[in-house]
Design a protein around this motif. Sequence first.
Motif, PDB file in Angstrom:
ATOM      1  N   ARG A 169       9.402   1.801  -0.585  1.00  0.00           N
ATOM      2  CA  ARG A 169       9.000   0.778   0.382  1.00  0.00           C
ATOM      3  C   ARG A 169       8.126  -0.281  -0.299  1.00  0.00           C
ATOM      4  O   ARG A 169       8.338  -1.479  -0.120  1.00  0.00           O
ATOM      5  CB  ARG A 169       8.229   1.422   1.534  1.00  0.00           C
ATOM      6  N   GLY A 191       1.801   7.021   6.466  1.00  0.00           N
ATOM      7  CA  GLY A 191       3.001   6.598   5.738  1.00  0.00           C
ATOM      8  C   GLY A 191       4.278   6.518   6.533  1.00  0.00           C
ATOM      9  O   GLY A 191       4.709   5.424   6.905  1.00  0.00           O
ATOM     10  N   VAL A 192       4.875   7.664   6.829  1.00  0.00           N
ATOM     11  CA  VAL A 192       6.244   7.631   7.327  1.00  0.00           C
ATOM     12  C   VAL A 192       6.319   7.316   8.822  1.00  0.00           C
ATOM     13  O   VAL A 192       5.388   7.583   9.583  1.00  0.00           O
ATOM     14  CB  VAL A 192       6.973   8.976   7.068  1.00  0.00           C
ATOM     15  N   PHE A 193       7.453   6.716   9.201  1.00  0.00           N
ATOM     16  CA  PHE A 193       7.781   6.516  10.613  1.00  0.00           C
ATOM     17  C   PHE A 193       8.792   7.593  10.968  1.00  0.00           C
ATOM     18  O   PHE A 193       9.964   7.518  10.592  1.00  0.00           O
ATOM     19  CB  PHE A 193       8.339   5.113  10.837  1.00  0.00           C
ATOM     20  N   ARG A 251      15.416   2.638   7.006  1.00  0.00           N
ATOM     21  CA  ARG A 251      14.470   1.792   7.733  1.00  0.00           C
ATOM     22  C   ARG A 251      13.050   1.993   7.235  1.00  0.00           C
ATOM     23  O   ARG A 251      12.248   1.056   7.196  1.00  0.00           O
ATOM     24  CB  ARG A 251      14.519   2.088   9.237  1.00  0.00           C
ATOM     25  N   LEU A 280      10.857  -6.679   5.605  1.00  0.00           N
ATOM     26  CA  LEU A 280      11.630  -7.266   6.704  1.00  0.00           C
ATOM     27  C   LEU A 280      11.631  -8.785   6.682  1.00  0.00           C
ATOM     28  O   LEU A 280      12.661  -9.421   6.879  1.00  0.00           O
ATOM     29  CB  LEU A 280      11.097  -6.751   8.049  1.00  0.00           C
ATOM     30  N   ALA A 281      10.452  -9.358   6.411  1.00  0.00           N
ATOM     31  CA  ALA A 281      10.346 -10.816   6.480  1.00  0.00           C
ATOM     32  C   ALA A 281      11.300 -11.482   5.488  1.00  0.00           C
ATOM     33  O   ALA A 281      11.892 -12.526   5.781  1.00  0.00           O
ATOM     34  CB  ALA A 281       8.906 -11.244   6.214  1.00  0.00           C
ATOM     35  N   GLU A 335      19.828  -5.502   4.426  1.00  0.00           N
ATOM     36  CA  GLU A 335      18.881  -4.405   4.581  1.00  0.00           C
ATOM     37  C   GLU A 335      19.484  -3.109   4.026  1.00  0.00           C
ATOM     38  O   GLU A 335      18.836  -2.369   3.286  1.00  0.00           O
ATOM     39  CB  GLU A 335      18.528  -4.225   6.062  1.00  0.00           C
ATOM     40  N   TRP A 369      12.403   7.096  12.384  1.00  0.00           N
ATOM     41  CA  TRP A 369      13.336   6.204  11.694  1.00  0.00           C
ATOM     42  C   TRP A 369      14.099   6.889  10.582  1.00  0.00           C
ATOM     43  O   TRP A 369      13.685   7.903  10.036  1.00  0.00           O
ATOM     44  CB  TRP A 369      12.570   5.015  11.123  1.00  0.00           C
ATOM     45  N   PHE A 402       0.849  -1.190   0.000  1.00  0.00           N
ATOM     46  CA  PHE A 402       0.000   0.000   0.000  1.00  0.00           C
ATOM     47  C   PHE A 402       0.886   1.242   0.000  1.00  0.00           C
ATOM     48  O   PHE A 402       1.809   1.346   0.803  1.00  0.00           O
ATOM     49  CB  PHE A 402      -0.882  -0.020   1.255  1.00  0.00           C
ATOM     50  N   ILE A 405      17.112 -10.310  11.132  1.00  0.00           N
ATOM     51  CA  ILE A 405      17.211  -9.448   9.956  1.00  0.00           C
ATOM     52  C   ILE A 405      18.685  -9.252   9.611  1.00  0.00           C
ATOM     53  O   ILE A 405      19.487  -8.901  10.477  1.00  0.00           O
ATOM     54  CB  ILE A 405      16.544  -8.087  10.231  1.00  0.00           C
ATOM     55  N   THR A 462      10.801  -1.380   5.697  1.00  0.00           N
ATOM     56  CA  THR A 462       9.760  -1.880   6.605  1.00  0.00           C
ATOM     57  C   THR A 462       8.931  -3.012   5.993  1.00  0.00           C
ATOM     58  O   THR A 462       8.639  -4.009   6.643  1.00  0.00           O
ATOM     59  CB  THR A 462       8.764  -0.751   6.965  1.00  0.00           C
ATOM     60  N   ARG A 463       8.531  -2.825   4.729  1.00  0.00           N
ATOM     61  CA  ARG A 463       7.628  -3.782   4.110  1.00  0.00           C
ATOM     62  C   ARG A 463       8.356  -5.079   3.712  1.00  0.00           C
ATOM     63  O   ARG A 463       7.725  -6.079   3.393  1.00  0.00           O
ATOM     64  CB  ARG A 463       6.965  -3.114   2.899  1.00  0.00           C
TER      65      ARG A 463
END
Lengths: 478, 312
Positions: A390, A323-325, A332, A339-340, A353, A328, A314, A348, A336-337
Amino acid sequence: MSGQAIRLDGVEKSFGAVRALAGVDLTVDAGECLGLVGHNGAGKSTLMHVLSGNLTPSAGTLSIGGRPCSGGWTAAAAQAEGVRCVFQELSLCPNLTVAENVRIVHRSLKGFGWKGRARALIRQKLDEIFPSHGIAPDDEIAGLAIGQRQMAEIARAFTVTDGKLRLVILDEPTSSLDAVTARQLLAYVKRETARGTSIILISHLLGEILSTAGRIVVMKDGKTVADRKAGDFTRNSLVAAMGSEAREHTRGAARTAGAEVMVSARPRSGGPAALEARKGEIIGLTGLAGHGQTRMLLRIYERREAQVTGRLAFIAGDRQSDGVFNLWSIGRNITTRSLATLRRGGLIDLAAEARLAGEWKDRMAIRTPDVNNNILTLSGGNQQKALFARALASDAAVILMDDPTRGVDIGTKQEVYAMIRAEAGTGRTFIWYTTEIDELTHCDRAYVFRNGAIAAALGADELTEEKVLQASFAEPAA
Amino acid sequence: MMGKLLRQPWVYSFGAAIAVWLATIAYTEGQGAGAILTAALSFATFTIIVGLGQMMVITTGPGNVDLSIPATITLSGVIAMKVMDEDTGRMAIGILAALGAAAAVGAFNYGLIRLLRIPPIIATLSSSFLVLSTAISYGRGIRIKPPEPLAQFAGAQVLGIPIMAVAVLALSIAMAVVLSRTVYGRSVLAVGQNSRAAWLAGLNAGRTRFVTYVLSAFLAGVCGILLSGFSRGAALNMGEEFLLASIATVVIGGTSVAGGRANVPGIWGAALFMYLLVTMLNTFGASAGVRLILTGLMIIGVIVLAGGEEQR
C-alpha cells in the motif's frame, strides 16, 4: 521433576482445502522450554490453538501428564489442566483494568475483596518478571502502550490461584517488547522452567530461541521437520532447516550526504539532537519501546513540529488497529493510499486499480491465488506485505514505518528488507522505528530515543547492540 | 451464479417485498396488483431518498446515525412552501433556500459532533429539536399549496411508473457509483471500517464525515421539497414517519450497522417491503395494534435472515 507435560500424536487439522497441520507428533516434557520455529503459515499458530483447546483437531490424539485425553479437549479443559497461552493477537479486554483482566481467567477470585487479591497477584507477578515495569494494576488496558499490554498479558499467563501451572505457550512474546524487557522475560522463562513448568516459546528471533530453549522443533508445511537439542543448532542450520537462506546484509557507505533534506524534526521533549532524513536514506528509530518513537512518527505524519518535503505514507506495525480494512479485498487494501492518482475524469479507473494491485502483489510476492480475496484470508505476514505494498505503490517520497516487521517470519523479513533497500536506491526516504536491533544494520543512521527525546544519533558504523543499549540507558550528564 | 446472487444481502429485502406483494394480491384475488405497485413506488421513493443519506452516515462507522432527518424534512418543506408562496416563478429560489437550510443543518450536526465532541446520536437528536422549533415558528399555522409544476412533477406517472421513481433510480445509481468509484465513497467505506487506519492510509476522515452529514441533510431537504409537492403542502409532522423508516431501510437492506459496508439496491428492496407490508396488513383488515406488532416482527425476521447469511 520429570515426565511428560503434554503429548500430541498424529494431529491433523484442515480448514477447507487448506491443510494447516499434516500429522504432527510433539512431546513437551515437564520443566522444559521448547523452542518452536517455522515460517509464517508453517502451522505453528494452528498447533498452539489445538494445544490450548481453541481448535479441535481433525485427527490425532492428545495426552496430558501421560494420560490420554479421550473426552473433548476444550479451552475450559485446557485451562483446568493448567495450560495457558499468550497469543500474537493480544486478548486482554481493552475497557477493563489490568486487575479486572486477571479476574477473567481466575474464577476463584470472587467474593468480597477479589479486586484487592487480583491487584496483589498481578503486581507481584509483574514485579517478578519485569522489574520497573511501570504498570499499575488499576490501569485500563486501552491506556497502555502495546509493549505494556504485552507485559501485562504475559504476567497474567503466569499467575496462579487454585490449580497448577503445567504449560505456558508464548507465541511471539517479545514482538512488542524492547530489548531490555525481552531479556527480562527470557531470564524469567529459565527460572520458571527450573520450577517445573513447561514452556513453548515461538519466536522469529532465532537468537532468542537458541539462547533460551533447551530443545528446538522446526515446523514446515504443517509438519515437524527437525527436533533436536538447542545446542545442536546454529543460527544458519536453524534457518536452513526452516527452508530459507540466511543472507548477509550490509548497508553501503553513506552516499547520501549531500542529498536534499526531506524531513527534519525535533521531539517536543527537546534533547540535544534533531532528527534529519535526506533523500534516499534509511533512518532508524530505536531505544526502549514506548520512549516516543511512534509519537515522533505520528508528529512527522501530521507535519506538526516537523518540516517535511514531499508526500508521506505510513506503514503500521499494529495491523489490526492501524492497518488493514477487514471487509475489503487484498487489492482494495493495497490501493487505498493511491486512489487519488488512479482517478480518470473524477472516477477511479477500476482497470488501472486492478493492474496496480496485481503488480504489487507480484512485487511483494503476496501469497494468494487472487487479489480479490478478502484480506483476512492472508496469514499475518502476508497481510503485512499488503500494507508495505500500500505504501510503496503510492506516490509517497517519505515512508514512515512503525515497527512493521512485528511477528513476521524471517523469510518475509528478508524480502521486505531487500525491497526497502531497492526503494531507497531509487531515492525514497524511509524512517523506520524498529524494536529489533538487527534491523538497524539496514539503516544509514539511527536515533536512539529516551523519555521522548533523542538521546543519541548513531552512524552506520556505530550501530551495535552495545551502543544502542548504552544510549538507551545512559543518564544525562548532571 | 445463483449461489453468488443469494449471498448478496439485498436479495432478501427484495424477496420479502415480492412475497408480501404476492400475499396481498392473492388475498384480493389479483385485484389492484398494478395499482399497489405504483403506490408502493410513489411512497417508497421518499424513504429511498432519505435512506440513501442515512446509509452513508451509518456506513461511516459505529455510532454514526442521523436522527435529525425528520426535522430537516419538515424544515425544508416549510421553507420551500413559504418562499415559493404558490408562485411558479419563485420555485427555483424556494428550492435553493430549502436545500441551503438543509445543508446548513448537516454542517451544524457535524459541528456538534466534531467541535463539541457530542456523540452523533445525541447531537443529531438535539439539533432536530432546534430545527423543528425553527420550522414551527417560521411556518406557524400556514397552509400554503405548492406551485403547480412542483405538484405535477411529484405526482406524474408514465405507464403506471412514477416519474419521481425514475429520478430516484438515477440518484441511487449515482450513489452506488460514488461509493465504489470515487475517493469520497471509498473513504466512507474505509473510515467506517477503521478510521485510524483510514487516516494512516492518507484518507481524510474528518472531511469524509463532514461531507456525509451534509449529504444526509441535503437529501432530507430534497425529500422535504418533493413531499410537499406530492402531498400538496407542508405539514409540521410530515417528517415523523421517516425516523424509523430511514434507519430500518438501511438495516433491512443489508448495510452493516457496524459501518464499512453499504448497500444501495437493498434500500430499494427494503423501502418497497416496508410499504407493501403495511398495505398487506391494511388489506387483511388488521387493526392498528396488530399492524404495528406484525411490522415489528417482520422487520426482525428479515434482519435475522439477511444477517445470518452475512456472517457465514
